[in-house]
Design an enzyme around this catalytic site. Sequence first.
Site, PDB file in Angstrom:
ATOM      1  CG  HIS A   6       0.253  -1.018   2.410  1.00  0.00           C
ATOM      2  ND1 HIS A   6       0.153   0.134   1.475  1.00  0.00           N
ATOM      3  CD2 HIS A   6      -1.152  -1.442   2.449  1.00  0.00           C
ATOM      4  CE1 HIS A   6      -1.022   0.472   1.354  1.00  0.00           C
ATOM      5  NE2 HIS A   6      -1.980  -0.724   1.897  1.00  0.00           N
ATOM      6  CG  HIS A   8      -5.834  -1.755   5.012  1.00  0.00           C
ATOM      7  ND1 HIS A   8      -6.204  -0.566   4.799  1.00  0.00           N
ATOM      8  CD2 HIS A   8      -5.143  -2.166   3.766  1.00  0.00           C
ATOM      9  CE1 HIS A   8      -5.833  -0.077   3.701  1.00  0.00           C
ATOM     10  NE2 HIS A   8      -4.908  -1.163   2.986  1.00  0.00           N
ATOM     11  CD  GLN A 103     -11.200   1.982   1.153  1.00  0.00           C
ATOM     12  OE1 GLN A 103     -10.505   1.095   1.778  1.00  0.00           O
ATOM     13  NE2 GLN A 103     -10.838   2.365   0.120  1.00  0.00           N
ATOM     14  CG  HIS A 161      -4.398   3.305  -0.056  1.00  0.00           C
ATOM     15  ND1 HIS A 161      -3.910   3.484   1.115  1.00  0.00           N
ATOM     16  CD2 HIS A 161      -4.712   1.952  -0.113  1.00  0.00           C
ATOM     17  CE1 HIS A 161      -4.011   2.217   1.767  1.00  0.00           C
ATOM     18  NE2 HIS A 161      -4.562   1.416   0.968  1.00  0.00           N
ATOM     19  CD  GLU A 164      -5.591  -0.684  -4.362  1.00  0.00           C
ATOM     20  OE1 GLU A 164      -6.056   0.070  -3.633  1.00  0.00           O
ATOM     21  OE2 GLU A 164      -5.460  -1.952  -4.140  1.00  0.00           O
ATOM     22  CG  ASP A 260      -3.213  -3.819   0.409  1.00  0.00           C
ATOM     23  OD1 ASP A 260      -3.396  -3.111   1.442  1.00  0.00           O
ATOM     24  OD2 ASP A 260      -3.760  -3.961  -0.585  1.00  0.00           O
TER      25      ASP A 260
HETATM   26  N1  17E Z   1      -8.664  -0.271   0.660  1.00  0.00           N
HETATM   27  C1  17E Z   1      -8.111   0.156  -0.654  1.00  0.00           C
HETATM   28  O1  17E Z   1      -8.426   1.110  -1.014  1.00  0.00           O
HETATM   29  N2  17E Z   1      -7.169  -0.757  -1.149  1.00  0.00           N
HETATM   30  C2  17E Z   1      -6.844  -1.803  -0.745  1.00  0.00           C
HETATM   31  N3  17E Z   1      -5.946  -2.459  -1.432  1.00  0.00           N
HETATM   32  C3  17E Z   1      -7.243  -2.130   0.486  1.00  0.00           C
HETATM   33  C4  17E Z   1      -8.201  -1.255   1.149  1.00  0.00           C
HETATM   34  C5  17E Z   1      -6.735  -3.523   1.031  1.00  0.00           C
HETATM   35 FE   FE2 Z   2      -3.778  -0.801   1.046  1.00  0.00          FE
END
Ligand code: 17E
Ligand code: FE2
Length: 364
Positions: A6, A8, A103, A161, A164, A260
């Site tokens: 994982h 980006h 995102q 994702h 989170e 990440d």
């Molecule tokens: N975008 C997101 O939603 N969550 C993350 N941990 C990162 C980007 C790095």
């Molecule tokens: Fe991520």
Amino acid sequence: PYVEPHVHLDACLTAGTPRWNESGTLFEGVQIFSEYKQLNLLSPEDVKRRATAALRLLAAHGVQHVRGHVDVTEPTLTALEPLLEVREEVRDFIDVQLVAFPQEGILSFPNGEGLLRKAAASGVDAIGGCPHLEFTRGYGADSVRLLMDVAEEYGLLVDVHCDEIDDPDSRNLEVLAALALERGMGRRVAASHTTAMGAYPDAYAHKLINLLARSEISIISNPMVNMHLGGRFDTYPKRRGLTRVKELNNAGVPVAFGEDDLQDPWHPLGNGDMLDPVWMGVYAAQLMGYDELQDAYKFVTYNGARALGVSEGYGIRVGNPANCILLDAPNFYEVLRTHAPVTYSIRQGKIVAKTQPAQTTLYI
Ligand code: 17E
Ligand code: FE2
């Protein structure tokens, strides 16, 4: 070899541009990357240069499998094409999978579904989602169903994702796991982060973990970044912002660790060294028993391969490709304790990277 499940790849190596994330929240990170795009700093050349440099950094640390996320909530999909090119260019030294990552949501972003489908049709390996950032809980659940439909339609893997956020009411993971179970897709599905599990009541977590085990999906935790971004709205007691690694592990749910971010708006550090997430993970998840430490390599090797759906052909076995790493220590406990370097990374029988262990002379 190490597996980085994982990272980006569109944002990597941009930390500080146009500014540093001073609040340490996920939300300021999203805002800064959005400013990066608005300033037209994200060009195909820029993405290619940074992603290639990041992949070389990972290769130097013995990583040979990477799953990279690319933000597809961007009308021109600027980063997608260059990353598809990079995936081919680096094949000799590293296997890259790309995830179409919305995102800013699928249902909460203008033409979000259209952009996701466009990315699916352009050759990504996996479909992502961000249900906890959708406008409503209803949109969150609907977005999970939609992304599963798109993945099934295009025959792609899934990596969401998922939850989170330190919100005990963020419960999209149960939707993802139920769909994976019902459709028999579990081994092709991963849920990343799932940090809300650290905020769920125990009774609910118990029920959820049973469902996860039945569904056969993988969990990808990013201990460094979630320790850093998590708990930012708490005063004290302050949550760790991590998923329930120990309990998942005990229930037989495969958990992999990733970094990440490699130096971007969400993480100022990150250097391609997979011992960093293991180190943070064993502390944060309290996996410090002797056997737990000896066993902790699985988070960045076998479980990573399982999460990426590349278990077949992975590992040291007669008949498998000659892909492996050598570490300068007698066992993994010593690897962790001494932060042992990868002395050799070997791929298809050839040396990809070599590191000379540092030598210290004591003048006392
Ligand atoms: N975008 C997101 O939603 N969550 C993350 N941990 C990162 C980007 C790095
Ligand atoms: Fe991520």
